[in-house]
Design a protein around this motif. Structure first.
Motif, mmCIF file in Angstrom:
data_model
loop_
_atom_site.group_PDB
_atom_site.id
_atom_site.type_symbol
_atom_site.label_atom_id
_atom_site.label_comp_id
_atom_site.label_asym_id
_atom_site.label_seq_id
_atom_site.Cartn_x
_atom_site.Cartn_y
_atom_site.Cartn_z
ATOM 1 N N GLU A 108 0.516 41.036 12.264
ATOM 2 C CA GLU A 108 0.463 41.761 13.535
ATOM 3 C C GLU A 108 1.441 42.928 13.588
ATOM 4 O O GLU A 108 2.508 42.887 12.970
ATOM 5 C CB GLU A 108 0.768 40.780 14.677
ATOM 6 C CG GLU A 108 0.550 41.345 16.066
ATOM 7 C CD GLU A 108 -0.885 41.837 16.230
ATOM 8 O OE1 GLU A 108 -1.190 42.981 15.816
ATOM 9 O OE2 GLU A 108 -1.711 41.070 16.754
ATOM 10 N N ALA A 109 1.044 43.946 14.370
ATOM 11 C CA ALA A 109 1.905 45.108 14.632
ATOM 12 C C ALA A 109 2.351 45.778 13.339
ATOM 13 O O ALA A 109 3.499 46.204 13.199
ATOM 14 C CB ALA A 109 3.107 44.697 15.485
ATOM 15 N N MET A 110 1.404 45.884 12.403
ATOM 16 C CA MET A 110 1.669 46.524 11.119
ATOM 17 C C MET A 110 1.045 47.918 11.103
ATOM 18 O O MET A 110 0.598 48.436 12.123
ATOM 19 C CB MET A 110 1.086 45.664 9.989
ATOM 20 C CG MET A 110 1.643 44.252 9.911
ATOM 21 S SD MET A 110 3.356 44.224 9.343
ATOM 22 C CE MET A 110 3.142 44.705 7.638
ATOM 23 N N ASP A 111 0.982 48.508 9.923
ATOM 24 C CA ASP A 111 0.396 49.832 9.765
ATOM 25 C C ASP A 111 -1.041 49.876 10.274
ATOM 26 O O ASP A 111 -1.463 50.854 10.902
ATOM 27 C CB ASP A 111 0.455 50.232 8.283
ATOM 28 C CG ASP A 111 0.035 51.666 8.028
ATOM 29 O OD1 ASP A 111 0.630 52.564 8.631
ATOM 30 O OD2 ASP A 111 -0.891 51.877 7.227
ATOM 31 N N THR A 112 -1.813 48.816 10.040
ATOM 32 C CA THR A 112 -3.207 48.784 10.475
ATOM 33 C C THR A 112 -3.323 48.852 11.992
ATOM 34 O O THR A 112 -4.318 49.357 12.525
ATOM 35 C CB THR A 112 -3.901 47.507 9.949
ATOM 36 O OG1 THR A 112 -3.717 47.440 8.533
ATOM 37 C CG2 THR A 112 -5.385 47.513 10.257
ATOM 38 N N ALA A 113 -2.315 48.364 12.710
ATOM 39 C CA ALA A 113 -2.296 48.441 14.167
ATOM 40 C C ALA A 113 -1.784 49.791 14.664
ATOM 41 O O ALA A 113 -1.499 49.937 15.846
ATOM 42 C CB ALA A 113 -1.441 47.314 14.736
ATOM 43 N N GLN A 114 -1.675 50.750 13.753
ATOM 44 C CA GLN A 114 -1.282 52.130 14.067
ATOM 45 C C GLN A 114 0.171 52.254 14.504
ATOM 46 O O GLN A 114 0.510 53.102 15.328
ATOM 47 C CB GLN A 114 -2.225 52.748 15.108
ATOM 48 C CG GLN A 114 -3.654 52.906 14.627
ATOM 49 C CD GLN A 114 -4.565 53.542 15.665
ATOM 50 O OE1 GLN A 114 -5.533 52.943 16.088
ATOM 51 N NE2 GLN A 114 -4.235 54.763 16.085
ATOM 52 N N ARG A 115 1.054 51.422 13.916
ATOM 53 C CA ARG A 115 2.480 51.602 14.162
ATOM 54 C C ARG A 115 2.889 52.994 13.690
ATOM 55 O O ARG A 115 2.642 53.385 12.545
ATOM 56 C CB ARG A 115 3.296 50.562 13.392
ATOM 57 C CG ARG A 115 3.246 49.170 13.936
ATOM 58 C CD ARG A 115 3.957 48.990 15.261
ATOM 59 N NE ARG A 115 5.398 49.121 15.196
ATOM 60 C CZ ARG A 115 6.244 48.118 14.966
ATOM 61 N NH1 ARG A 115 5.787 46.892 14.735
ATOM 62 N NH2 ARG A 115 7.544 48.320 14.967
ATOM 63 N N LEU B 208 0.694 53.802 18.209
ATOM 64 C CA LEU B 208 1.281 52.625 18.851
ATOM 65 C C LEU B 208 2.788 52.692 18.703
ATOM 66 O O LEU B 208 3.312 52.604 17.590
ATOM 67 C CB LEU B 208 0.740 51.338 18.221
ATOM 68 C CG LEU B 208 1.150 50.039 18.923
ATOM 69 C CD1 LEU B 208 0.431 49.904 20.270
ATOM 70 C CD2 LEU B 208 0.839 48.830 18.039
ATOM 71 N N ASP B 209 3.502 52.872 19.835
ATOM 72 C CA ASP B 209 4.958 52.934 19.786
ATOM 73 C C ASP B 209 5.554 51.536 19.871
ATOM 74 O O ASP B 209 4.842 50.536 19.962
ATOM 75 C CB ASP B 209 5.485 53.850 20.895
ATOM 76 C CG ASP B 209 5.140 53.356 22.308
ATOM 77 O OD1 ASP B 209 4.688 52.193 22.451
ATOM 78 O OD2 ASP B 209 5.320 54.140 23.263
ATOM 79 N N TRP B 210 6.894 51.460 19.843
ATOM 80 C CA TRP B 210 7.542 50.162 19.825
ATOM 81 C C TRP B 210 7.278 49.369 21.097
ATOM 82 O O TRP B 210 7.071 48.153 21.060
ATOM 83 C CB TRP B 210 9.043 50.306 19.589
ATOM 84 C CG TRP B 210 9.814 49.054 19.896
ATOM 85 C CD1 TRP B 210 10.860 48.912 20.746
ATOM 86 C CD2 TRP B 210 9.581 47.731 19.364
ATOM 87 N NE1 TRP B 210 11.303 47.613 20.781
ATOM 88 C CE2 TRP B 210 10.544 46.865 19.940
ATOM 89 C CE3 TRP B 210 8.660 47.201 18.460
ATOM 90 C CZ2 TRP B 210 10.603 45.502 19.640
ATOM 91 C CZ3 TRP B 210 8.727 45.843 18.172
ATOM 92 C CH2 TRP B 210 9.674 45.008 18.746
ATOM 93 N N ALA B 211 7.237 50.033 22.254
ATOM 94 C CA ALA B 211 6.968 49.303 23.493
ATOM 95 C C ALA B 211 5.601 48.630 23.426
ATOM 96 O O ALA B 211 5.450 47.457 23.797
ATOM 97 C CB ALA B 211 7.034 50.254 24.687
ATOM 98 N N GLY B 212 4.599 49.345 22.936
ATOM 99 C CA GLY B 212 3.271 48.762 22.785
ATOM 100 C C GLY B 212 3.245 47.684 21.724
ATOM 101 O O GLY B 212 2.573 46.652 21.874
ATOM 102 N N ALA B 213 3.975 47.910 20.632
ATOM 103 C CA ALA B 213 4.012 46.918 19.554
ATOM 104 C C ALA B 213 4.690 45.634 20.019
ATOM 105 O O ALA B 213 4.264 44.531 19.664
ATOM 106 C CB ALA B 213 4.730 47.492 18.338
ATOM 107 N N ALA C 109 -4.121 42.216 8.070
ATOM 108 C CA ALA C 109 -3.453 43.123 9.002
ATOM 109 C C ALA C 109 -4.516 43.631 9.972
ATOM 110 O O ALA C 109 -5.528 44.183 9.557
ATOM 111 C CB ALA C 109 -2.799 44.280 8.254
ATOM 112 N N ALA C 110 -4.306 43.403 11.260
ATOM 113 C CA ALA C 110 -5.363 43.621 12.242
ATOM 114 C C ALA C 110 -5.146 44.900 13.052
ATOM 115 O O ALA C 110 -4.009 45.276 13.360
ATOM 116 C CB ALA C 110 -5.436 42.418 13.191
#
Length: 383
Positions: A78-85, A89-94, A38-39
């Motif tokens: 991608e776009a997991m907890d590690t990416a600060q979801r 990081l909001d949905w638009a950024g994700a 998870a990145a």
């Protein structure tokens, strides 16, 4: 050369950095385990934003880090907890992250799976929660990535009991184009997920989770379990239908869970494999040869660092992950989306540096030392 590091008692101590890094080389994908890292995302340090602004992402550096992970044979979650979801990081950024990373994966031949959640809404009815999931599932499937159905804060707040989880997940699984990974994220990672699957009793929650899977085994590639309870994961793993994988998300006990026992083993989808990527890849290649002892010799010493980064409050582990990426030279700064670089203390940073340096994780130990000294000078620690 030595560096003075703060301790946890208000003092300073001398530390002598390791002179040479661990030597690892990129390689091909693994044969005995499926392994995802998870990145994290790299913030744009020049953006004029506040902690509650939409995330400003340095896309070049973010994608370069994913190429680094792919080069060692790791898959990217991608776009997991590690990416600060949900933590910057909001949905638009994700959604943008999913599209860009999936395209990069196709270009370089990397494996990718992407998080599907409901973070474009706060709360809502069950129908609204399901619609939010469907919107994100469509984005991920259109990108060509595998979907990971993440736990939903909105569903946790709305569901009245297990039957609501069975309804929502059942509808999603029936319409998914390809088998998905189901993610059970414990409340230590996100307090809003307390009582997920309809109960705070983990035995009852497990039964509901398994009921979802057993009703749609052909639509579930595997499950990711992030409860930090090794025995519970083992027990759950042994109850899975034939062909459904268990991906450990246990950042405290991953070596033993991946190694497995006479009744099976876990694959991996781990946040700690962001900073450990090359070393973890080398360990799994040793495991591919059947050398479990050699695998444990490489990976067991990393657990102390992982437990440090994921210490309570666990949800702030991302701060240590990004610190180590900066010290390792994967990005030019220690800035995070949402201002999360402030979420841990200087003694915590110092211990993370020391443990990572001791493992040889920094390709350029001198660069890491210089950057650590610069960080400490900002806190008033003179060398």
């Amino acid at each position: 050369m030595t560096i003075r590091l703060p301790d946890f008692k208000g003092g300073l101590r001398a530390y002598e950095p390791r002179p040479e890094p661990l030597v690892v080389t990129p390689g091909t994908p693994f044969t005995s385990r499926t392994v995802f890292s998870a990145a994290h995302v790299v913030a744009d340090p020049y953006a004029d934003v506040s902690p509650d602004s939409p995330a400003a992402v340095d896309w070049d550096a973010t994608l370069a880090f994913r190429r680094h992970l792919w080069s060692h044979g790791l898959g990217v979650a991608e776009a997991m907890d590690t990416a600060q979801r949900g933590m910057g990081l909001d949905w638009a950024g994700a959604a943008e992250l999913v599209r860009r990373s999936a395209a990069e994966a196709r270009a370089v031949g990397g494996r990718i799976a992407c998080g599907v959640g409901t973070d474009q809404i706060g709360t809502g009815t069950l129908e609204e929660v399901r619609a939010a999931y469907e919107e994100q599932l469509a984005v991920v499937e259109e990108s060509g990535a595998q979907a990971i159905l993440m736990a939903s804060r909105a569903l946790a707040a709305t569901a009245k009991g297990p039957e609501d989880y069975l309804e929502v997940y059942g509808r999603l699984l029936r319409q998914s184009a390809e088998p998905v990974i189901l993610h059970w994220l414990g409340p230590m990672f996100d307090p809003a997920l307390e009582g997920y699957w309809g109960s705070s009793d983990l035995d009852a929650a497990t039964d509901t989770f398994l009921e979802v899977i057993s009703a749609h085994p052909d639509k579930v590639d595997g499950i990711k379990v992030s409860l930090l309870d090794a025995q519970r994961e083992i027990d759950l793993r042994r109850r899975l239908p034939q062909g459904v994988r268990c991906y450990t998300g246990d950042d405290f006990n991953y070596p033993e869970l991946i190694a497995g026992d006479e009744q099976g083993f876990s694959h991996a989808l781990l946040g700690i494999f962001d900073p450990l990527g090359p070393l973890a890849a080398q360990a799994v290649r040793v495991l591919d040869t059947g050398d479990v002892e050699g695998f444990r010799e490489l990976l067991d010493p990393t657990v102390e660092l992982s437990r440090h980064l994921f210490q309570t409050p666990t949800r702030f582990y991302k701060t240590g992950v990004v610190l180590l990426a900066w010290l390792a030279g994967h990005q030019s700064h220690f800035t995070m989306v949402g201002g999360l670089q402030s979420a841990r203390s200087l003694p915590h940073f110092a211990r993370a540096y020391e443990l990572a340096d001791g493992l040889g994780l920094f390709p350029d130990p001198k660069l890491a030392e210089e950057r650590m000294k610069n960080l400490m000078s900002l806190y008033g620690v003179n060398q």
